[in-house]
Design an enzyme around this catalytic site. Structure first.
Site, PDB file in Angstrom:
ATOM      1  CB  SER A  64      -0.844  -0.017   1.282  1.00 29.49           C
ATOM      2  OG  SER A  64      -1.491   1.224   1.482  1.00 29.49           O
ATOM      3  CE1 TYR A  96      -4.580  -1.972   5.042  1.00 31.99           C
ATOM      4  CE2 TYR A  96      -3.281   0.001   4.605  1.00 31.99           C
ATOM      5  CZ  TYR A  96      -4.044  -1.056   4.143  1.00 31.99           C
ATOM      6  OH  TYR A  96      -4.267  -1.212   2.792  1.00 31.99           O
TER       7      TYR A  96
HETATM    8  P1  NAD Z   1     -11.615  -5.943  -0.143  1.00 33.07           P
HETATM    9  O1  NAD Z   1     -12.211  -5.801   1.211  1.00 33.07           O
HETATM   10  O2  NAD Z   1     -12.424  -5.604  -1.343  1.00 33.07           O
HETATM   11  O3  NAD Z   1     -11.053  -7.417  -0.358  1.00 33.07           O
HETATM   12  C1  NAD Z   1     -10.360  -8.086   0.647  1.00 33.07           C
HETATM   13  C2  NAD Z   1     -10.308  -9.556   0.293  1.00 33.07           C
HETATM   14  O4  NAD Z   1      -9.611 -10.228   1.341  1.00 33.07           O
HETATM   15  C3  NAD Z   1     -11.694 -10.202   0.220  1.00 33.07           C
HETATM   16  O5  NAD Z   1     -11.684 -11.180  -0.804  1.00 33.07           O
HETATM   17  C4  NAD Z   1     -11.850 -10.866   1.582  1.00 33.07           C
HETATM   18  O6  NAD Z   1     -12.747 -11.954   1.582  1.00 33.07           O
HETATM   19  C5  NAD Z   1     -10.421 -11.313   1.803  1.00 33.07           C
HETATM   20  N1  NAD Z   1     -10.120 -11.588   3.207  1.00 33.07           N
HETATM   21  C6  NAD Z   1     -10.308 -10.811   4.295  1.00 33.07           C
HETATM   22  N2  NAD Z   1      -9.919 -11.454   5.400  1.00 33.07           N
HETATM   23  C7  NAD Z   1      -9.467 -12.679   5.001  1.00 33.07           C
HETATM   24  C8  NAD Z   1      -8.945 -13.812   5.674  1.00 33.07           C
HETATM   25  N3  NAD Z   1      -8.793 -13.831   7.010  1.00 33.07           N
HETATM   26  N4  NAD Z   1      -8.598 -14.887   4.939  1.00 33.07           N
HETATM   27  C9  NAD Z   1      -8.777 -14.907   3.594  1.00 33.07           C
HETATM   28  N5  NAD Z   1      -9.256 -13.862   2.899  1.00 33.07           N
HETATM   29  C10 NAD Z   1      -9.602 -12.773   3.607  1.00 33.07           C
HETATM   30  O7  NAD Z   1     -10.294  -5.053  -0.067  1.00 33.07           O
HETATM   31  P2  NAD Z   1      -9.307  -4.478  -1.192  1.00 33.07           P
HETATM   32  O8  NAD Z   1      -9.386  -3.012  -1.116  1.00 33.07           O
HETATM   33  O9  NAD Z   1      -9.488  -5.159  -2.480  1.00 33.07           O
HETATM   34  O10 NAD Z   1      -7.908  -4.869  -0.550  1.00 33.07           O
HETATM   35  C11 NAD Z   1      -7.067  -5.880  -1.072  1.00 33.07           C
HETATM   36  C12 NAD Z   1      -5.646  -5.601  -0.633  1.00 33.07           C
HETATM   37  O11 NAD Z   1      -5.215  -4.353  -1.197  1.00 33.07           O
HETATM   38  C13 NAD Z   1      -5.480  -5.470   0.878  1.00 33.07           C
HETATM   39  O12 NAD Z   1      -4.275  -6.074   1.281  1.00 33.07           O
HETATM   40  C14 NAD Z   1      -5.415  -3.976   1.083  1.00 33.07           C
HETATM   41  O13 NAD Z   1      -4.709  -3.631   2.231  1.00 33.07           O
HETATM   42  C15 NAD Z   1      -4.685  -3.548  -0.179  1.00 33.07           C
HETATM   43  N6  NAD Z   1      -4.853  -2.145  -0.514  1.00 33.07           N
HETATM   44  C16 NAD Z   1      -6.092  -1.638  -0.786  1.00 33.07           C
HETATM   45  C17 NAD Z   1      -6.194  -0.293  -1.125  1.00 33.07           C
HETATM   46  C18 NAD Z   1      -7.507   0.334  -1.460  1.00 33.07           C
HETATM   47  O14 NAD Z   1      -7.556   1.564  -1.620  1.00 33.07           O
HETATM   48  N7  NAD Z   1      -8.559  -0.419  -1.630  1.00 33.07           N
HETATM   49  C19 NAD Z   1      -5.068   0.514  -1.147  1.00 33.07           C
HETATM   50  C20 NAD Z   1      -3.833  -0.030  -0.852  1.00 33.07           C
HETATM   51  C21 NAD Z   1      -3.736  -1.367  -0.540  1.00 33.07           C
END
Ligand code: NAD
Length: 260
Positions: free
Chosen positions: A142, A155
């Site tokens: 991130s 985080y």
């Molecule tokens: P999201 O909530 O849409 O998806 C998260 C996914 O992780 C889902 O499929 C959920 O079921 C799964 N998950 C959660 N807990 C779990 C567990 N214990 N075991 C297995 N699966 C699990 O979120 P996102 O925004 O797509 O985030 C995905 C990644 O990207 C994360 O690591 C997040 O930190 C990172 N990220 C997101 C953003 C953003 O702006 N959305 C920015 C930077 C980094």
């Protein structure tokens, strides 16, 4: 480009993980999906990806907060597909609170899912990749793996840790055709971020649209979200031969967030 290869994408039932799974499947890669959600919806997603891209798609319900389930998922993938060529550590959760009020169980949970699961998955997958002499490990960190914000102690600590883990694995695999890199997204409009927008709108008593613009204006100079498709394309690029010598890098896709 990835015909006959197999990828595990953790947390791929939603958001960025799903974008990455789709981008890799589009390149001909078989996919082991993982994440939570309604089982019928996940079965439909599995069938739809397989039909749309003509690849083999399976699903693991493994909980990334539990080390035994992480390694069992890797073994399931090897059994099912014969090999795991690409590992994308993407599963992640968020919780916001000032340090003094940060619930300890949330700290433990975020560290387990956002950081430790990547370590356990890498540890389990590397012997298989070494045996085949090729591999790609991509950690979804991130902008918060590079800089901090208030109220995100767990985080930010987990994502900085993931960037550090990426560098160590890249060095240990450097003499091989296995690479390890991180992608550092800024704001991507997924359920994880929508919740933060909804919370901010409720807290500040403003409309959702205004809260969304405020969130972008605070951090992301482009004033626009990155998309799961764009993150997926960067992941696919990291799996290409053009990226053979990209090792230990943290690639920002953040609309200028960390350029400030
Ligand atoms: P999201 O909530 O849409 O998806 C998260 C996914 O992780 C889902 O499929 C959920 O079921 C799964 N998950 C959660 N807990 C779990 C567990 N214990 N075991 C297995 N699966 C699990 O979120 P996102 O925004 O797509 O985030 C995905 C990644 O990207 C994360 O690591 C997040 O930190 C990172 N990220 C997101 C953003 C953003 O702006 N959305 C920015 C930077 C980094």
């Amino acid at each position: 480009m990835l015909n006959g290869k197999t990828a595990i994408v953790t947390g791929s039932t939603s958001g960025i993980g799903l974008g990455i799974a789709r981008a890799l499947a589009q390149q001909g890669c078989n996919i082991l999906l993982n994440g939570f959600g309604d089982r019928a919806a996940i079965d439909a997603l599995t069938a739809q990806l397989a039909a749309e891209f003509g690849v083999d798609v399976a699903y693991s319900p493994a909980d990334m907060s539990l080390p035994e389930q992480v390694s069992a998922m890797i073994e399931q993938g090897v059994q099912r597909f014969g090999a795991i060529d690409i590992l994308v550590n993407n599963a992640g959760i968020q919780h916001t609170a000032p340090v003094e009020e940060f619930p300890r169980e949330k700290w433990e949970q975020i560290l387990a899912i956002n950081l430790s699961s990547a370590f356990y998955a890498i540890q389990a997958v590397l012997p298989h990749m070494r045996r085949r002499g090729w591999g790609r490990i991509i950690n979804i960190a991130s902008a918060h793996g590079l800089v901090a914000s208030t109220h995100k102690a767990a985080y930010v600590a987990a994502k900085h840790g993931l960037v550090g883990l990426t560098k160590v694995v890249a060095l240990e695999t450097a003499p091989s055709a296995i690479t390890c890199n991180a992608i550092c997204p800024g704001w991507v409009l997924t359920p994880l971020v929508q919740k933060q927008i909804d919370d901010a709108a409720a807290r500040d008593g403003i409309p959702i649209d205004q809260a969304r613009m405020k969130l972008l204006a605070e951090k992301q100079p482009s004033l626009d979200f990155a998309t799961p498709e764009q993150i997926g394309s960067v992941a696919a690029f990291l799996c290409s031969t053009a990226a053979d010598q990209i090792r230990g890098a943290s690639i920002s896709v953040d609309g200028g967030w960390t350029a400030q």
